[in-house]
Write a protein that holds these residues in place. Sequence first.
Motif, PDB file in Angstrom:
ATOM      1  N   ARG A 228      65.355 -49.328  34.019  1.00 59.06           N
ATOM      2  CA  ARG A 228      66.027 -48.880  32.985  1.00 59.06           C
ATOM      3  C   ARG A 228      67.168 -49.918  32.585  1.00 59.06           C
ATOM      4  N   LEU A 229      67.605 -49.381  31.461  1.00 58.98           N
ATOM      5  CA  LEU A 229      68.635 -50.681  30.768  1.00 58.98           C
ATOM      6  C   LEU A 229      69.876 -50.906  32.160  1.00 58.98           C
ATOM      7  N   ASP A 230      70.205 -49.797  32.703  1.00 57.53           N
ATOM      8  CA  ASP A 230      71.370 -50.158  33.824  1.00 57.53           C
ATOM      9  C   ASP A 230      70.737 -51.094  34.733  1.00 57.53           C
ATOM     10  N   GLU A 231      69.413 -50.994  35.146  1.00 54.48           N
ATOM     11  CA  GLU A 231      68.926 -51.607  36.335  1.00 54.48           C
ATOM     12  C   GLU A 231      68.857 -53.264  35.514  1.00 54.48           C
ATOM     13  N   ARG A 232      68.365 -53.287  34.220  1.00 57.43           N
ATOM     14  CA  ARG A 232      68.349 -54.666  33.683  1.00 57.43           C
ATOM     15  C   ARG A 232      69.774 -55.330  33.685  1.00 57.43           C
ATOM     16  N   GLU A 233      70.801 -54.596  33.311  1.00 62.77           N
ATOM     17  CA  GLU A 233      72.117 -55.186  33.284  1.00 62.77           C
ATOM     18  C   GLU A 233      72.488 -55.404  34.688  1.00 62.77           C
ATOM     19  N   ARG A 234      72.163 -54.742  35.637  1.00 57.31           N
ATOM     20  CA  ARG A 234      72.709 -55.031  37.004  1.00 57.31           C
ATOM     21  C   ARG A 234      72.083 -56.333  37.686  1.00 57.31           C
ATOM     22  N   GLY A 235      70.890 -56.767  36.853  1.00 54.44           N
ATOM     23  CA  GLY A 235      69.978 -57.821  37.135  1.00 54.44           C
ATOM     24  C   GLY A 235      69.304 -57.397  38.247  1.00 54.44           C
ATOM     25  N   VAL A 236      68.679 -56.162  38.492  1.00 56.78           N
ATOM     26  CA  VAL A 236      67.828 -55.686  39.515  1.00 56.78           C
ATOM     27  C   VAL A 236      66.174 -55.420  38.980  1.00 56.78           C
ATOM     28  N   THR A 237      66.013 -56.151  37.826  1.00 57.56           N
ATOM     29  CA  THR A 237      64.789 -55.835  37.223  1.00 57.56           C
ATOM     30  C   THR A 237      63.482 -56.083  38.209  1.00 57.56           C
ATOM     31  N   LYS A 238      63.526 -56.972  38.900  1.00 57.54           N
ATOM     32  CA  LYS A 238      62.223 -57.455  39.592  1.00 57.54           C
ATOM     33  C   LYS A 238      62.423 -56.698  40.948  1.00 57.54           C
ATOM     34  N   GLU A 239      63.491 -56.330  41.540  1.00 59.59           N
ATOM     35  CA  GLU A 239      63.766 -55.449  42.619  1.00 59.59           C
ATOM     36  C   GLU A 239      62.951 -54.232  42.340  1.00 59.59           C
ATOM     37  N   VAL A 240      63.331 -53.524  41.045  1.00 62.22           N
ATOM     38  CA  VAL A 240      62.822 -52.130  40.686  1.00 62.22           C
ATOM     39  C   VAL A 240      61.353 -52.259  40.595  1.00 62.22           C
ATOM     40  N   VAL A 241      60.979 -53.085  39.654  1.00 60.66           N
ATOM     41  CA  VAL A 241      59.525 -53.329  39.478  1.00 60.66           C
ATOM     42  C   VAL A 241      58.649 -53.833  40.881  1.00 60.66           C
ATOM     43  N   GLY A 242      59.295 -54.464  41.634  1.00 58.83           N
ATOM     44  CA  GLY A 242      58.596 -54.771  43.013  1.00 58.83           C
ATOM     45  C   GLY A 242      58.429 -53.711  43.739  1.00 58.83           C
TER      46      GLY A 242
END
Length: 249
Positions: free
Chosen positions: A130-144
């Motif tokens: 989600r946008l808030d996750e990208r903004e928090r810099g956790v994109t890879k954590e979430v997708v992983g």
Amino acid sequence: MPRPLFAGNWKLNLLRAGAVDLAGALRKGLEGEKNVDVVVCPPYTALAAVTEVLKGSAIGVGGQDLYWQDSGAFTGEVSGPMLADLGCRWVIVGHSERRSYFGETDEAVGKKLRAAQKAGLEPIVCVGERLDERERGVTKEVVGRQLDGALGGLTKDELRKLTVAYEPVWAIGTGKVATPEQAQEVHAFIRERLLKLSDAATAREVRVLYGGSVTPENVRGLMEKPDVNGALVGGASLKADSFLKIARG
Ligand code: PGA
């Protein structure tokens, strides 16, 4: 490099007549096209009519979701064997709209993809932040986490028979497409994760699609990236000319 795949997700759109028209136009427009795979995912109510129109063509048909039980007291659900019985060869699982509006967890996505494969369907497994996750810099954590939750424990053979779609939630239906660089960064990460779960040959073979506001104008830039193997297209798949432009290049 795996063969490019372009899948149209029609979502909650089109009555049978419109679906038949669109499928017919795609069939005509893609005649003789040998370089890409194309799949359409109509709503359940149009699946029978669309599979009929596309019978004998190279265009595959998929469901937009399925339930993991084959049959039983699960009002409103549709199972893998039911989709296969209609002539579907594909099914989307874990779309972000399923996750956010219908509370689908990674565990449910994992069960659905296993049920799809058991029924002989090829799942297109969606992941994305989600946008808030990208903004928090956790994109890879979430997708992983989404990948491990859904794909963990699959054999190499099972991994080879699925497609992953990276769909950043902030890009879906918003007109705000990820840049080719943003997409490539996450696609490369997905490829690494696939490698951890299998081996180099398998990780290379699995198609990783990009999805989220794909149009005829932006698809080429995305497709130039080494780890982008096609697209999952929503809005632009509802018009034959734009989807054909996307698929044919
Ligand atoms: P969109 O949808 O192309 O309309 O952004 C993509 C998807 O949800 O699969």
